[in-house]
Design an enzyme around this catalytic site. Structure first.
Site, mmCIF file in Angstrom:
data_model
loop_
_atom_site.group_PDB
_atom_site.id
_atom_site.type_symbol
_atom_site.label_atom_id
_atom_site.label_comp_id
_atom_site.label_asym_id
_atom_site.label_seq_id
_atom_site.Cartn_x
_atom_site.Cartn_y
_atom_site.Cartn_z
ATOM 1 N N GLU A 35 0.919 -1.347 -0.036
ATOM 2 C CA GLU A 35 0.100 0.145 0.041
ATOM 3 C C GLU A 35 0.836 1.315 0.005
ATOM 4 O O GLU A 35 1.841 1.354 0.957
ATOM 5 C CB GLU A 35 -0.980 -0.141 1.204
ATOM 6 C CG GLU A 35 -1.533 1.278 1.447
ATOM 7 C CD GLU A 35 -2.326 1.672 0.555
ATOM 8 O OE1 GLU A 35 -2.476 3.073 -0.013
ATOM 9 O OE2 GLU A 35 -3.271 1.208 -0.041
ATOM 10 N N GLN A 117 -15.679 3.287 8.063
ATOM 11 C CA GLN A 117 -14.638 2.645 7.280
ATOM 12 C C GLN A 117 -13.334 2.648 8.178
ATOM 13 O O GLN A 117 -12.381 1.653 7.946
ATOM 14 C CB GLN A 117 -14.681 2.930 5.934
ATOM 15 C CG GLN A 117 -13.449 2.190 5.110
ATOM 16 C CD GLN A 117 -13.451 2.560 3.576
ATOM 17 O OE1 GLN A 117 -14.570 3.050 3.374
ATOM 18 N NE2 GLN A 117 -12.500 2.361 2.961
ATOM 19 N N LEU A 141 3.367 -0.034 -6.196
ATOM 20 C CA LEU A 141 3.645 -1.118 -7.286
ATOM 21 C C LEU A 141 4.266 -0.353 -8.072
ATOM 22 O O LEU A 141 3.574 1.089 -8.626
ATOM 23 C CB LEU A 141 2.395 -1.609 -7.683
ATOM 24 C CG LEU A 141 2.529 -2.316 -8.910
ATOM 25 C CD1 LEU A 141 3.107 -3.800 -8.723
ATOM 26 C CD2 LEU A 141 1.240 -2.581 -9.288
ATOM 27 N N TYR A 218 -29.030 14.541 3.411
ATOM 28 C CA TYR A 218 -28.836 15.059 1.916
ATOM 29 C C TYR A 218 -29.044 16.489 1.916
ATOM 30 O O TYR A 218 -30.376 16.594 2.210
ATOM 31 C CB TYR A 218 -29.237 14.245 0.717
ATOM 32 C CG TYR A 218 -28.585 13.103 0.247
ATOM 33 C CD1 TYR A 218 -27.460 13.214 -0.355
ATOM 34 C CD2 TYR A 218 -28.979 11.732 1.120
ATOM 35 C CE1 TYR A 218 -26.867 11.772 -0.516
ATOM 36 C CE2 TYR A 218 -28.209 10.518 0.966
ATOM 37 C CZ TYR A 218 -27.184 10.598 0.056
ATOM 38 O OH TYR A 218 -26.235 9.390 -0.056
ATOM 39 N N ASP A 298 -13.007 -0.992 -5.757
ATOM 40 C CA ASP A 298 -13.297 0.178 -6.479
ATOM 41 C C ASP A 298 -12.780 0.318 -7.874
ATOM 42 O O ASP A 298 -13.046 0.844 -8.812
ATOM 43 C CB ASP A 298 -12.798 1.407 -5.936
ATOM 44 C CG ASP A 298 -13.868 2.229 -4.826
ATOM 45 O OD1 ASP A 298 -15.005 1.103 -4.634
ATOM 46 O OD2 ASP A 298 -13.568 2.786 -4.173
ATOM 47 N N GLY A 307 -26.569 4.679 -1.159
ATOM 48 C CA GLY A 307 -26.933 3.411 -0.938
ATOM 49 C C GLY A 307 -26.060 2.556 0.150
ATOM 50 O O GLY A 307 -26.636 1.679 0.481
#
Length: 528
Positions: A35, A117, A141, A218, A298, A307
């Site tokens: 990472e 998260q 990478l 929202y 992703d 959602g």
């Protein structure tokens, strides 16, 4: 230059990468994860861990308990309001209240997890490292090449470069990651829709949110369009602002102005904590596999956050790849078995991304909704109701090939999630879900002892991890629902994969159960 060898190399330490690393390490497969960032995210990002993702990961000892602990105090409300500000006395709409999820209590034994998260990633990282995964942060990478026998990647940490040879590579490096481009995998969808700016802040919002049971707002007003997330579980709130020509430069003063507009208190005392900018997009990879490289999260399916299933879908991707790679690396399945990953997970990624795109249209100002699809009729049911269709599930005659079923009324059909049934195991209450994860599971009716005997013989002959159980033997059906939920009759049996999906089913007895079961397993596992 140093040279290293590992069965699986993972690029990216988001949800997909960390779940894959943890589940591979739990299964005893050596894994290296790289990472480029120095650690996991500090931004709350996605909220909640969906029930399907938790079912896949809960076999890891202590994981479910740790996630439930960090979820405490955040609140289990899932109400979403559309309003001019938090101070709006009459929000325009409430979406997905707690009652919408009431069916989950009868559909799964896992708890609802409302954690951010950033906290979930911290726990996944700790679990993966404890289990022996080699996690290398601050490592990027640089390049990769692959051939018929493996992938060779060049990684860099500081000034040190290392060549890593892996049997397989999992690309979990996000929507801006390099692996999809390096491998030449094209992508479709609507592309990048707009950019969003996330502002973490601390302020006393008690009087505005107390007793309102809303954690996601929202916001649509003359100053901004975006969202406010309260009760994040990280000691802060978040305002997410849609980019626009009138937004201006996001100086500290401008950020405070936007927060006050979203909250609806012109003189609100605000302390800024952190900020980030990211695109909102609808990007779908044309394939999830190219040779020995697999896309997850992703980089496979970038979707709007409307959602809340993007994170859970990424977790499922990582955990799903882990059990498939484990079967192939240990010789239980043939190499072609890995084709089932794209065949099964890509339709789910498309389904979820399209549903969240439709939700975005509903929650945007009316003038911005043109061209967006209509929302799903039952988006909540899709949490557990999607079906798989691939060579790793043996479809029955007459199957309509439907991509989804109502999880409130499970059928036990091949390709569907194996239903939750309450059982008693020697005086201890368990769920059928508790049996899944370590390998294949064969569940037989109380008159299905020949299936159990066949399962034991074939397990040893094929070298496949398989646990046969007799419902009505050591496992007691507490509510007499096993036959109905799994769609079997007298002497029937069901074969469930390590991911808890039904692979094959016999509604009743068979003349030669050993031969029947062996043929089914060989087809499922792509073994001649």
């Amino acid at each position: 230059m140093d040279h290293e060898r590992v069965p699986v190399l993972i690029v990216g330490a988001g949800y997909a990468g960390l779940s894959a690393a943890m589940m591979l390490a739990w299964r005893g497969v050596p894994v290296m994860l790289v990472e480029r960032h120095p650690g996991t995210s500090v931004q709350p990002k996605a909220f909640g861990v969906g029930p399907r993702a938790l079912e896949l990961m809960r076999p890891v000892p202590g994981l479910e308990r740790s996630l439930a602990e960090i979820s405490e105090g955040i609140g289990d409300s899932t109400r979403i309001a559309i309003a001019t500000s938090l101070a709006d006395p009459s929000p325009n709409m409430i979406i997905h209240g707690q009652d919408d999820f009431a069916f989950l209590a009868d559909a799964t034994p896992v708890p609802q997890i409302g954690a951010p998260q950033s906290e979930v990633e911290r726990i996944l990282r700790t679990q993966a490292e404890v289990l022996g995964a080699d996690l290398r942060f601050g490592t990027e990478l640089v390049s990769l090449e692959q051939d018929a026998v493996g992938v060779t990647a060049l990684i860099r940490s500081g000034r040190t470069e290392t060549s890593v040879h892996a049997d397989y590579l999992i690309a979990a490096d996000g929507h801006r990651g390099a692996v999809r481009e390096m491998t030449g995998i094209p992508a479709g969808g609507k592309g990048e829709l707009y950019r969003m700016h996330s502002i973490m802040f601390d302020a006393d919002l008690t009087d505005l949110v107390r007793d309102r049971e809303v954690t996601l707002w929202y916001i649509q007003n003359d100053t901004m369009t975006g969202a406010v997330i309260t009760g994040t579980g990280v000691g802060a709130h978040v305002v997410a602002v849609n980019d626009s020509p009138t937004l201006g430069e996001l100086t500290p003063d401008r950020r405070v102005e936007l927060i006050r507009s979203a909250v609806g208190v012109p003189d609100l005392d605000v302390r800024l904590i952190d900020s980030a900018s990211f695109p909102i997009g609808h990007i779908l990879a044309d394939t999830y596999r190219k040779g020995r490289v697999f896309l997850a999260g992703d980089c496979a399916h970038t979707m709007p956050p409307t959602g809340g299933q993007g994170g859970s879908t990424a977790l499922q991707d990582g955990a799903d790849l882990a059990w498939r790679l484990w079967l192939v690396i240990t010789g239980q399945a043939g190499p072609d078995f890995l084709d089932s990953y794209d065949a099964e997970r890509r339709p789910v990624g498309v389904l979820t991304a399209d549903a969240q795109l439709a939700n975005l249209g509903v929650r945007m100002p009316p003038e911005a909704r043109i061209g967006y699809p209509e929302p799903m009729e039952d988006p909540v049911g899709a949490l557990l109701g999607y079906r798989y269709h691939s060579a790793a599930t043996l479809t029955e005659p007459g199957d309509d090939g439907s991509p989804m079923e109502d999880p409130r009324h499970p059928t036990g059909r091949p390709g569907s999630r194996a239903p939750h049934v309450e059982l008693d195991w020697e005086g201890r209450p368990i769920s059928t879900i508790d049996l899944f994860g370590s390998g294949f599971v064969l569940l037989a009716d109380r008159h299905g002892q020949p299936w159990v005997d066949a399962g034991r013989a074939i397990r040893d002959r094929l070298g496949v991890r398989l646990a046969p159980h007799l419902i009505g033997g050591e496992l007691k059906d507490l509510r007499d629902t096993w036959r109905r939920r799994y769609g079997v009759g007298d002497g029937g049996a069901v074969l469930v994969r390590p991911d808890g999906f039904v692979a094959w089913r016999s509604a009743g007895s068979a003349p030669d159960p050993a031969a029947t079961l062996e043929r089914a397993l060989r087809r499922i596992l792509a073994r001649p």
